[in-house]
Design a protein around this motif. Structure first.
Motif, PDB file in Angstrom:
ATOM      1  N   SER A 388      32.505  41.685  30.493  1.00  0.00           N
ATOM      2  CA  SER A 388      32.324  41.744  31.941  1.00  0.00           C
ATOM      3  C   SER A 388      33.616  42.229  32.586  1.00  0.00           C
ATOM      4  O   SER A 388      34.676  42.284  31.938  1.00  0.00           O
ATOM      5  CB  SER A 388      31.979  40.362  32.486  1.00  0.00           C
ATOM      6  N   PHE A 389      33.567  42.573  33.846  1.00  0.00           N
ATOM      7  CA  PHE A 389      34.759  43.003  34.576  1.00  0.00           C
ATOM      8  C   PHE A 389      35.824  41.921  34.532  1.00  0.00           C
ATOM      9  O   PHE A 389      37.010  42.196  34.294  1.00  0.00           O
ATOM     10  CB  PHE A 389      34.387  43.317  36.027  1.00  0.00           C
ATOM     11  N   GLU A 390      35.413  40.675  34.742  1.00  0.00           N
ATOM     12  CA  GLU A 390      36.367  39.568  34.754  1.00  0.00           C
ATOM     13  C   GLU A 390      37.021  39.382  33.386  1.00  0.00           C
ATOM     14  O   GLU A 390      38.221  39.083  33.303  1.00  0.00           O
ATOM     15  CB  GLU A 390      35.667  38.270  35.172  1.00  0.00           C
ATOM     16  N   GLU A 391      36.274  39.572  32.299  1.00  0.00           N
ATOM     17  CA  GLU A 391      36.839  39.407  30.956  1.00  0.00           C
ATOM     18  C   GLU A 391      37.876  40.486  30.661  1.00  0.00           C
ATOM     19  O   GLU A 391      38.914  40.210  30.042  1.00  0.00           O
ATOM     20  CB  GLU A 391      35.719  39.443  29.918  1.00  0.00           C
ATOM     21  N   VAL A 392      37.612  41.699  31.119  1.00  0.00           N
ATOM     22  CA  VAL A 392      38.581  42.779  30.908  1.00  0.00           C
ATOM     23  C   VAL A 392      39.870  42.494  31.672  1.00  0.00           C
ATOM     24  O   VAL A 392      40.984  42.667  31.149  1.00  0.00           O
ATOM     25  CB  VAL A 392      37.986  44.132  31.341  1.00  0.00           C
ATOM     26  N   GLN A 393      39.735  42.043  32.912  1.00  0.00           N
ATOM     27  CA  GLN A 393      40.915  41.733  33.716  1.00  0.00           C
ATOM     28  C   GLN A 393      41.721  40.605  33.094  1.00  0.00           C
ATOM     29  O   GLN A 393      42.962  40.657  33.053  1.00  0.00           O
ATOM     30  CB  GLN A 393      40.491  41.356  35.145  1.00  0.00           C
ATOM     31  N   GLY A 404      55.711  40.729  28.119  1.00  0.00           N
ATOM     32  CA  GLY A 404      56.871  40.569  28.984  1.00  0.00           C
ATOM     33  C   GLY A 404      57.302  41.888  29.610  1.00  0.00           C
ATOM     34  O   GLY A 404      56.478  42.640  30.125  1.00  0.00           O
ATOM     35  N   ASP A 405      58.616  42.198  29.529  1.00  0.00           N
ATOM     36  CA  ASP A 405      59.107  43.429  30.153  1.00  0.00           C
ATOM     37  C   ASP A 405      59.076  44.621  29.207  1.00  0.00           C
ATOM     38  O   ASP A 405      59.601  45.691  29.533  1.00  0.00           O
ATOM     39  CB  ASP A 405      60.526  43.216  30.688  1.00  0.00           C
ATOM     40  N   TYR A 406      58.455  44.460  28.019  1.00  0.00           N
ATOM     41  CA  TYR A 406      58.416  45.562  27.055  1.00  0.00           C
ATOM     42  C   TYR A 406      57.812  46.841  27.641  1.00  0.00           C
ATOM     43  O   TYR A 406      58.395  47.933  27.468  1.00  0.00           O
ATOM     44  CB  TYR A 406      57.654  45.147  25.791  1.00  0.00           C
ATOM     45  N   PRO A 407      56.654  46.814  28.325  1.00  0.00           N
ATOM     46  CA  PRO A 407      56.089  48.078  28.830  1.00  0.00           C
ATOM     47  C   PRO A 407      57.029  48.810  29.782  1.00  0.00           C
ATOM     48  O   PRO A 407      57.123  50.045  29.734  1.00  0.00           O
ATOM     49  CB  PRO A 407      54.802  47.633  29.543  1.00  0.00           C
ATOM     50  N   VAL A 408      57.736  48.078  30.625  1.00  0.00           N
ATOM     51  CA  VAL A 408      58.634  48.720  31.585  1.00  0.00           C
ATOM     52  C   VAL A 408      59.845  49.296  30.867  1.00  0.00           C
ATOM     53  O   VAL A 408      60.275  50.427  31.144  1.00  0.00           O
ATOM     54  CB  VAL A 408      59.065  47.710  32.671  1.00  0.00           C
ATOM     55  N   ARG A 409      60.412  48.544  29.917  1.00  0.00           N
ATOM     56  CA  ARG A 409      61.568  49.038  29.169  1.00  0.00           C
ATOM     57  C   ARG A 409      61.207  50.248  28.311  1.00  0.00           C
ATOM     58  O   ARG A 409      61.970  51.193  28.177  1.00  0.00           O
ATOM     59  CB  ARG A 409      62.139  47.924  28.291  1.00  0.00           C
ATOM     60  N   GLY A 422      38.073  50.853  25.612  1.00  0.00           N
ATOM     61  CA  GLY A 422      39.397  51.422  25.818  1.00  0.00           C
ATOM     62  C   GLY A 422      39.667  51.849  27.246  1.00  0.00           C
ATOM     63  O   GLY A 422      40.743  51.594  27.792  1.00  0.00           O
ATOM     64  N   LYS A 423      38.707  52.512  27.883  1.00  0.00           N
ATOM     65  CA  LYS A 423      38.937  53.019  29.229  1.00  0.00           C
ATOM     66  C   LYS A 423      39.084  51.879  30.225  1.00  0.00           C
ATOM     67  O   LYS A 423      40.037  51.871  31.036  1.00  0.00           O
ATOM     68  CB  LYS A 423      37.789  53.931  29.652  1.00  0.00           C
ATOM     69  N   ALA A 424      38.192  50.904  30.166  1.00  0.00           N
ATOM     70  CA  ALA A 424      38.257  49.789  31.112  1.00  0.00           C
ATOM     71  C   ALA A 424      39.557  49.016  30.967  1.00  0.00           C
ATOM     72  O   ALA A 424      40.203  48.663  31.955  1.00  0.00           O
ATOM     73  CB  ALA A 424      37.057  48.861  30.905  1.00  0.00           C
ATOM     74  N   LEU A 425      39.973  48.758  29.710  1.00  0.00           N
ATOM     75  CA  LEU A 425      41.197  48.004  29.490  1.00  0.00           C
ATOM     76  C   LEU A 425      42.411  48.827  29.919  1.00  0.00           C
ATOM     77  O   LEU A 425      43.364  48.289  30.499  1.00  0.00           O
ATOM     78  CB  LEU A 425      41.304  47.600  28.020  1.00  0.00           C
ATOM     79  N   GLY A 426      42.382  50.128  29.650  1.00  0.00           N
ATOM     80  CA  GLY A 426      43.487  50.983  30.072  1.00  0.00           C
ATOM     81  C   GLY A 426      43.660  50.986  31.578  1.00  0.00           C
ATOM     82  O   GLY A 426      44.786  50.893  32.084  1.00  0.00           O
ATOM     83  N   SER A 430      46.908  49.723  33.674  1.00  0.00           N
ATOM     84  CA  SER A 430      47.615  50.665  34.546  1.00  0.00           C
ATOM     85  C   SER A 430      47.754  50.122  35.961  1.00  0.00           C
ATOM     86  O   SER A 430      48.798  50.308  36.605  1.00  0.00           O
ATOM     87  CB  SER A 430      46.876  52.010  34.585  1.00  0.00           C
ATOM     88  N   SER A 431      46.725  49.452  36.429  1.00  0.00           N
ATOM     89  CA  SER A 431      46.753  48.944  37.797  1.00  0.00           C
ATOM     90  C   SER A 431      47.760  47.816  37.984  1.00  0.00           C
ATOM     91  O   SER A 431      48.138  47.495  39.107  1.00  0.00           O
ATOM     92  CB  SER A 431      45.360  48.442  38.196  1.00  0.00           C
ATOM     93  N   ARG A 432      48.235  47.228  36.880  1.00  0.00           N
ATOM     94  CA  ARG A 432      49.188  46.114  36.942  1.00  0.00           C
ATOM     95  C   ARG A 432      50.612  46.536  36.598  1.00  0.00           C
ATOM     96  O   ARG A 432      51.512  45.701  36.602  1.00  0.00           O
ATOM     97  CB  ARG A 432      48.737  45.002  35.980  1.00  0.00           C
ATOM     98  N   LEU A 433      50.797  47.806  36.256  1.00  0.00           N
ATOM     99  CA  LEU A 433      52.106  48.285  35.836  1.00  0.00           C
ATOM    100  C   LEU A 433      52.643  49.317  36.819  1.00  0.00           C
ATOM    101  O   LEU A 433      51.872  49.971  37.533  1.00  0.00           O
ATOM    102  CB  LEU A 433      52.006  48.918  34.441  1.00  0.00           C
ATOM    103  N   PRO A 434      53.975  49.505  36.865  1.00  0.00           N
ATOM    104  CA  PRO A 434      54.537  50.553  37.715  1.00  0.00           C
ATOM    105  C   PRO A 434      53.986  51.922  37.337  1.00  0.00           C
ATOM    106  O   PRO A 434      53.619  52.163  36.183  1.00  0.00           O
ATOM    107  CB  PRO A 434      56.044  50.463  37.422  1.00  0.00           C
ATOM    108  N   GLN A 435      53.961  52.833  38.306  1.00  0.00           N
ATOM    109  CA  GLN A 435      53.354  54.145  38.081  1.00  0.00           C
ATOM    110  C   GLN A 435      54.046  54.947  37.000  1.00  0.00           C
ATOM    111  O   GLN A 435      53.427  55.813  36.361  1.00  0.00           O
ATOM    112  CB  GLN A 435      53.348  54.949  39.391  1.00  0.00           C
ATOM    113  N   ASP A 436      55.329  54.699  36.771  1.00  0.00           N
ATOM    114  CA  ASP A 436      56.041  55.498  35.780  1.00  0.00           C
ATOM    115  C   ASP A 436      55.858  54.975  34.353  1.00  0.00           C
ATOM    116  O   ASP A 436      56.407  55.554  33.408  1.00  0.00           O
ATOM    117  CB  ASP A 436      57.527  55.581  36.112  1.00  0.00           C
TER     118      ASP A 436
END
Length: 476
Positions: A388-393, A404-409, A422-426, A430-436
């Motif tokens: 469901s949408f909630e489970e993916v979120q 932690g801060d691994y994705p940003v670093r 894959g698409k839903a999780l991606g 993405s919506s929770r991470l900085p654009q870069d």
């Protein structure tokens, strides 16, 4: 007609070096109202190179410049521009992978296989590619049977076991026809240290300059051939087997086998019936082939002809090394591709369900380089079935909590999900991470800890990604 890709396989082996070019046809076989389902619907070899002896500067050093010239010449003869190549593999196999300058050789053919290249010497991957190229995988799938392929080359024998078309086991032995090199009159030119356990077992001492009598050569080959029977559980095992394993044993050596195929240069001798000159190739290959014919596997009638022999590994590399992701993928920017040699960080299904953040925090610490810096990884999950949408979120939040801060670093977050999400999780990540921070999320692919993955540029108008899974990169 679907999208057509050009794929190359370049195999730099202990004895021979060869290339093939293949065409892979992609098509979307889904119904109009369904989600896309892009797959490889046809594979055809369009060019086979000559079989060249691998150029060496010494017994421990490959001639990288000569390899480069050889590859360039075969491209010219095939009429293929390197820029036209979409996929494929460059592999250094067998004993050649242990040469001092193996990495330099790979660098020498840089740019000769397009943007999406596998450069690996792992015995497990080599065994799997040879098993696919020999037709063992397809035979196993057609019959619903268990088939072992033995790729017997110059320096090693790579073994892959397929059950109903799936790889279930691999192993490798230091058994090959070129572990002793000779002149046409039987004078020894070089003896590999890898054959020393067999020589010790037989009470033999052989050095360069010695004359190797045919009866002695036959006894060496007979003992090497019997090790293949031992590995497959067809005869009682001896302590010599453990000394001749390159890395690991079969997980289930007593597994019942329906069929056995033998590929590689020695397999070619077997199936061509080449017996007239025992030292015709300047090694023990012909005598080892003859000895294989006297093994238990032949006596039981389990051996069947392969589709490919000496070309099995290069056919596997050129036509079967690539998988496609599922069609529900997500990536925030195609400029990140190609991605190469990302180690897999996989958590168990139990950890995924009950303690994902904690498991990720612990596992991430496994992947530090020699300078103590965090390596980029590909996070592998089973994923959720029809989430469901909630489970993916919720799953996205747990992943980011654990990382932690691994994705940003890192600036990059790569996920390999087995189930179709894959698409839903991606998007959720993405919506929770900085654009870069770039996010790549592929699905429909199964990997394990210890694997590495390459992900190529998008295909089929961005609907799928080519993926190559590598069990070892420059492994033992």
């Amino acid at each position: 007609m679907g999208e057509v890709l050009t794929s190359v396989g370049i195999d730099i082996g202990t004895t021979t070096t060869q290339l093939i070019f293949s065409q892979l046809v992609l098509d979307d076989r889904a119904a109009m109202s369904s989600a896309p389902s892009v797959s490889v619907v046809e594979k055809r070899v369009i060019y086979r190179s000559r079989i060249h002896f691998t150029p060496l500067l010494s017994p421990t050093e490959i001639d990288a410049r000569a390899v480069r010239r050889l590859v360039e010449e075969e491209y010219r003869l095939a009429g293929v521009d390197p820029r036209e190549v979409n996929a494929g593999a460059v592999i250094i196999t067998g004993d050649t992978a242990r040469k001092e300058n193996a990495q330099a050789v790979l660098e020498s053919v840089e740019g000769m296989a397009g943007d999406f290249v596998v450069a690996t010497a792992g015995s497990d991957l080599e065994a799997i590619l040879a098993g696919k190229g020999s037709g063992a995988e397809a035979l196993s799938r057609r019959e619903g049977s268990t088939v072992a392929n033995l790729d017997v080359g110059g320096g090693t024998t790579n073994v892959a076991v397929f059950r109903e078309g799936h790889v279930v086991d691999t192993s490798c032995l230091n058994v090959g026809g070129r572990l002793v090199r000779l002149s046409q009159d039987g004078t020894v030119e070089h003896v590999s240290d890898l054959i020393s356990p067999v020589l010790d077992h037989l009470g033999l001492r052989i050095r360069a300059g010695d004359r190797l009598e045919p009866k002695v050569a036959e006894s060496i080959c007979g003992r090497m051939a019997s090790l293949c029977d031992e590995l497959l559980g067809l005869v009682p095992r001896t302590s010599l087997l453990d000394r001749m394993l390159t890395s690991h044993d079969l997980k289930d050596p007593r597994r019942e086998l329906d069929r056995i195929t033998i590929s590689g240069g020695v397999g070619d001798c077997i199936h061509q019936g080449v017996w007239d000159d025992p030292y015709r190739y300047g090694d023990l290959g012909v005598l080892l082939a003859r000895a294989m014919m006297g093994t238990r596997m032949f006596a039981l009638g389990k051996v069947v002809p392969p589709e490919e022999t000496i070309r099995a590994t290069v056919v596997g590399a050129g036509s079967h090394s690539m998988e496609l992701s599922g069609s529900t993928i997500g990536f925030s920017h195609d400029g990140v591709f190609p991605l190469r040699n990302l180690p897999i960080l996989r958590v168990s299904e139990a950890e995924e369900a009950h303690c994902l953040p904690q498991a990720l925090r612990e596992r991430l610490g496994w992947f530090m380089d020699s300078a103590g810096e965090q390596m980029r990884v590909a996070l592998a999950l089973k994923g959720l079935s029809n989430p469901s949408f909630e489970e993916v979120q919720r799953l996205a939040e747990e992943i980011l909590e654990g990382l932690g801060d691994y994705p940003v670093r890192s600036g990059l977050l790569v996920l390999v999900v087995e189930r179709d999400m894959g698409k839903a999780l991606g998007y959720a990540l993405s919506s929770r991470l900085p654009q870069d921070v770039r996010v790549v999320s592929v699905d429909g692919v199964r990997v394990e800890n210890g694997d590495y993955v390459d992900i190529g540029r998008p295909l089929a108008r961005g609907r799928v990604l080519p993926v190559v899974i590598k069990t070892l990169v420059f492994g033992a």
